[in-house]
Design a protein around this motif. Structure first.
Motif, short mmCIF file in Angstrom:
data_model
loop_
_atom_site.label_atom_id
_atom_site.label_comp_id
_atom_site.label_asym_id
_atom_site.label_seq_id
_atom_site.Cartn_x
_atom_site.Cartn_y
_atom_site.Cartn_z
N ALA A 184 0.76 -1.08 0.26
CA ALA A 184 0.00 -0.11 0.03
C ALA A 184 0.72 1.04 0.00
O ALA A 184 0.45 2.38 -0.49
CB ALA A 184 -1.00 0.11 1.17
N ARG A 185 2.02 1.26 0.70
CA ARG A 185 3.14 2.28 0.22
C ARG A 185 3.18 2.89 -0.94
O ARG A 185 3.46 4.11 -0.96
CB ARG A 185 4.06 2.05 1.25
N TYR A 186 3.24 1.95 -1.80
CA TYR A 186 3.48 2.28 -3.32
C TYR A 186 2.27 3.03 -3.89
O TYR A 186 2.51 3.63 -4.87
CB TYR A 186 3.95 0.98 -3.92
N ALA B 11 -7.99 -19.00 2.17
CA ALA B 11 -7.01 -18.40 1.75
C ALA B 11 -7.32 -17.23 0.74
O ALA B 11 -6.87 -15.94 0.73
CB ALA B 11 -5.92 -19.28 1.05
N LEU B 12 -8.33 -17.61 -0.15
CA LEU B 12 -8.88 -16.21 -0.84
C LEU B 12 -9.48 -14.95 -0.18
O LEU B 12 -9.40 -14.00 -0.28
CB LEU B 12 -9.60 -16.89 -2.13
N ARG B 13 -10.33 -15.66 1.00
CA ARG B 13 -10.99 -14.50 1.74
C ARG B 13 -10.00 -13.78 2.41
O ARG B 13 -10.18 -12.61 2.57
CB ARG B 13 -12.02 -15.41 2.72
N HIS B 14 -8.76 -14.49 2.85
CA HIS B 14 -7.91 -13.69 3.56
C HIS B 14 -7.23 -12.71 2.72
O HIS B 14 -6.79 -11.42 3.17
CB HIS B 14 -6.85 -14.67 4.04
N VAL B 15 -6.74 -13.09 1.49
CA VAL B 15 -6.20 -11.92 0.64
C VAL B 15 -7.09 -10.89 0.34
O VAL B 15 -6.57 -9.76 0.25
CB VAL B 15 -5.55 -12.75 -0.65
N ILE B 16 -8.49 -11.13 0.20
CA ILE B 16 -9.36 -10.06 -0.13
C ILE B 16 -9.36 -8.99 0.91
O ILE B 16 -9.11 -7.92 0.94
CB ILE B 16 -10.57 -10.65 -0.58
N ALA B 17 -9.58 -9.65 2.12
CA ALA B 17 -9.66 -8.84 3.42
C ALA B 17 -8.44 -8.17 3.67
O ALA B 17 -8.45 -6.83 4.12
CB ALA B 17 -9.85 -9.79 4.65
N GLU B 18 -7.26 -8.57 3.68
CA GLU B 18 -5.89 -8.16 3.95
C GLU B 18 -5.49 -6.91 2.81
O GLU B 18 -5.20 -5.85 3.22
CB GLU B 18 -4.74 -9.33 3.65
N TYR C 160 -7.91 -5.19 1.17
CA TYR C 160 -8.74 -3.77 1.59
C TYR C 160 -7.97 -3.26 2.66
O TYR C 160 -8.33 -2.08 2.94
CB TYR C 160 -10.12 -4.42 1.61
N GLU C 161 -7.83 -3.95 3.74
CA GLU C 161 -7.12 -3.21 5.03
C GLU C 161 -6.02 -2.43 4.93
O GLU C 161 -5.79 -1.42 5.39
CB GLU C 161 -7.02 -4.42 5.98
N ALA C 162 -5.29 -3.00 3.55
CA ALA C 162 -3.98 -2.27 3.28
C ALA C 162 -4.38 -0.98 2.39
O ALA C 162 -3.93 0.22 2.68
CB ALA C 162 -3.15 -3.13 2.46
N HIS D 221 -17.87 0.47 -5.42
CA HIS D 221 -16.62 -0.01 -5.02
C HIS D 221 -16.60 -0.63 -3.70
O HIS D 221 -15.70 -1.43 -3.40
CB HIS D 221 -15.22 1.17 -5.25
N ALA D 222 -17.56 -0.42 -2.81
CA ALA D 222 -17.87 -0.90 -1.79
C ALA D 222 -18.11 -2.70 -1.67
O ALA D 222 -18.71 -2.90 -2.87
CB ALA D 222 -19.04 -0.54 -0.92
N LEU D 223 -17.11 -3.33 -0.98
CA LEU D 223 -17.33 -4.87 -1.05
C LEU D 223 -17.94 -5.11 0.43
O LEU D 223 -17.39 -4.96 1.60
CB LEU D 223 -16.21 -5.45 -1.20
#
Length: 538
Positions: free
Chosen positions: A282-284, A307-314, A316-318, A470-472
């Motif tokens: 996210a810094r980029y 695993a896929l749910r984790h990547v999606i959540a992570e 958006y958090e970033a 864009h809200a999920l």
């Protein structure tokens, strides 16, 4: 002139971008290597998918040690790919069809045949010419050992010694010396390169090795042996190395962002940044840096609902705290093709189509690698035919298997990739005979082919995106299911995507009739089959 935006947000925010590996897309002159005129000849195909933008891998003058990622002249086209006039014609043709063009920029290193490096080799140690690169004295009593224990991403030492005894750094092939980004000349030159292509009308840049420009001060040894014997994937994923993700890279991208913002037409840049966490990614994409960065955590995730749910959540958090939108990618020219990554055969294809449908439903932009629309699996390239420096240097199995030229038509090689002639053209990497089952020609005639599925899904996505928020919202449909909802704007219908990653059918009859399916519903039951996905309007 670039095509105009169709709605208020920047074009790249929701774009589907199609990656063209230029050597392997289409060959217009019959030499077995793809070229710019080959792309121009197939622009109508790309528009018909449909996609919003094209990303072209490097086509600059280069000795081709790493197939164009070793640049000798950033301001010209290599003759193997055509001319600057060919580029201008391709760019104009894409713009006429409503598609943008993103070009690859390689700022971490040049070719060893770049005039700067030729000058550096001829100059004395400590000279200005050498300061543009990372020359260092060796270690040991006579300087015969490398300056540190760093290893090349492509295998072997990251240092090569020159006749006067100094060593130069190359994180990749020895013919790709790393630039010294602490030297002002380097930043000024790359900004000039950006201006050259922006003035020609390109719409954006994909920045190669965006996390690698700066090296830690003093260039200390890597603890634990520096990864001797690692593969390319191992080396790129060691986030704490002193040559990855150093703070100085962000000043470069702030400078480039100011330049891009000074041009009309929502010019953009997307970074290839292999970093350890979503927060680092996210810094980029902070508001004054890059517009996008590839989400490689999505690409490398197994076909697993948790695993896929984790990547999606992570993700958006970033990206949410910095006001950025996600960028999703399942494949590219450096990784095993998605069908094979997910198990190969019918299973791998079913999973690849389901993952594609999930990616296209998620908010943000999506990048599709050439051949994904055909469901191409990885090709097993014979050792004697391999050309990837990662293979030649012992850095892994190599990337040739995902770079084999596309099959367009016919039943025998070169499958329409090259023009017909008295003798069949031998493509730069050989195509397998089974490509006959994957050609664009054959799949275009089959309403149940992967290409037909992709065309339908991409077409539906294009229609739906302007109507969706864009809200999920993630939905709980069971442990083995990925499900999410995107609300409609102005009270319109929402899009619900359901992906069944498990081994049993899952009920979806309460969601109504599907808009798009990656497979079929279990007949008469309202159940979504395993390894399948569906979109519903609710």
């Amino acid at each position: 002139m670039a095509p105009a935006s169709t709605h208020s947000s920047p074009w790249w925010r929701d774009a589907v971008c199609y990656q063209i590996y230029v050597r392997s897309f289409a060959d217009a002159n019959g030499d077995g290597v793809g070229d710019l005129r080959g792309i121009t000849a197939h622009l109508d195909y790309l528009r018909s998918l449909p996609v919003d933008a094209l990303w072209l891998t490097p086509f600059y003058r280069s000795p081709q040690a790493d197939h164009g990622y070793d640049v000798a002249d950033y301001r010209d086209v290599d003759p193997i790919f055509g001319t600057l006039e060919d580029f201008d014609e391709m760019l104009a043709g894409a713009h006429d069809r409503g598609m943008r063009v993103i070009v690859d920029l390689v700022p971490n290193h040049t070719s060893s045949e770049h005039p700067w490096f030729v000058e550096a080799l001829a100059a004395e140690p400590g000279s200005h010419a050498r300061k543009r690169y990372l020359f260092r004295d060796g270690t040991g009593p006579d300087g015969s050992a490398p300056p540190n224990n760093w290893q090349s991403v492509f295998g072997g030492p990251a240092w090569t010694r020159v006749p006067d005894g100094q060593w130069y750094l190359h994180l990749f092939d020895a013919r790709q010396p790393d630039l010294n980004w602490d030297e002002p000349d380097v930043g000024d030159e790359l900004e000039s390169v950006l201006r050259f292509w922006l003035d020609r009308g390109v719409d954006g840049f994909r920045v190669d090795v965006a996390h690698g420009l700066f090296k830690e001060s003093g260039m200390p040894d890597v603890a634990g042996g520096a990864g001797v014997g690692e593969t390319l994937d191992d080396t790129m994923s060691q986030w704490d190395r002193p040559y990855w993700d150093q703070p100085g890279v962000h000043d470069v991208y702030r400078r480039w962002r100011r330049l891009l913002d000074s041009y009309p037409g929502d010019r953009m840049m997307i970074g290839e940044a292999w970093v350890g966490t979503s927060e680092a990614m996210a810094r980029y994409v902070r508001p004054d840096e890059m517009h996008q960065v590839f989400n490689f955590h999505w690409l490398s995730t197994p076909f697993s609902a948790p695993a896929l749910r984790h990547v999606i959540a992570e993700t958006y958090e970033a990206v949410s705290p910095v006001g950025a939108s996600p960028t999703w990618v399942l494949s590219n020219h450096d990784v095993v093709r998605t069908v094979s990554h997910y198990g190969g055969g019918d299973l791998g294809l079913s999973r690849a189509k389901a993952a594609m449908l999930a990616m296209l439903a998620l908010p943000g932009s999506a990048y599709v690698y050439q051949g994904e629309e055909l469901g191409l699996p990885q090709v097993e390239v014979a050792p004697e035919d391999r050309q990837d420096p990662t293979w030649l240097r012992g850095g892994g199995v190599g990337r040739d298997g995902c770079r084999v030229p596309l099959p367009w038509s016919g039943k025998t090689p070169p499958f329409g990739f090259s023009p017909d002639g008295p003798q069949p053209v031998r493509t730069w990497l050989p195509q397998p005979d089974w490509f006959r089952d994957y050609t664009v020609e054959r799949q275009s005639e089959d309403p149940f082919s992967t290409l037909s599925f992709m065309r339908f899904a991409l077409g539906e996505r294009r229609e739906l995106v302007p109507t969706l928020s864009h809200a999920l919202e993630m939905l709980d449909r069971g442990e083995d299911v990925v499900a999410f909802r995107r609300a409609g704007v102005d009270g319109g219908p929402a899009l619900v995507c359901v992906v069944n990653c498990g081994t049993a059918d899952v009920p979806v009859d309460d969601l109504g009739e599907p808009v798009v399916l990656s497979s079929t519903l279990a007949e008469g039951t309202g159940q979504l089959l395993p390894n399948s996905a569906a979109w519903f309007l609710a």
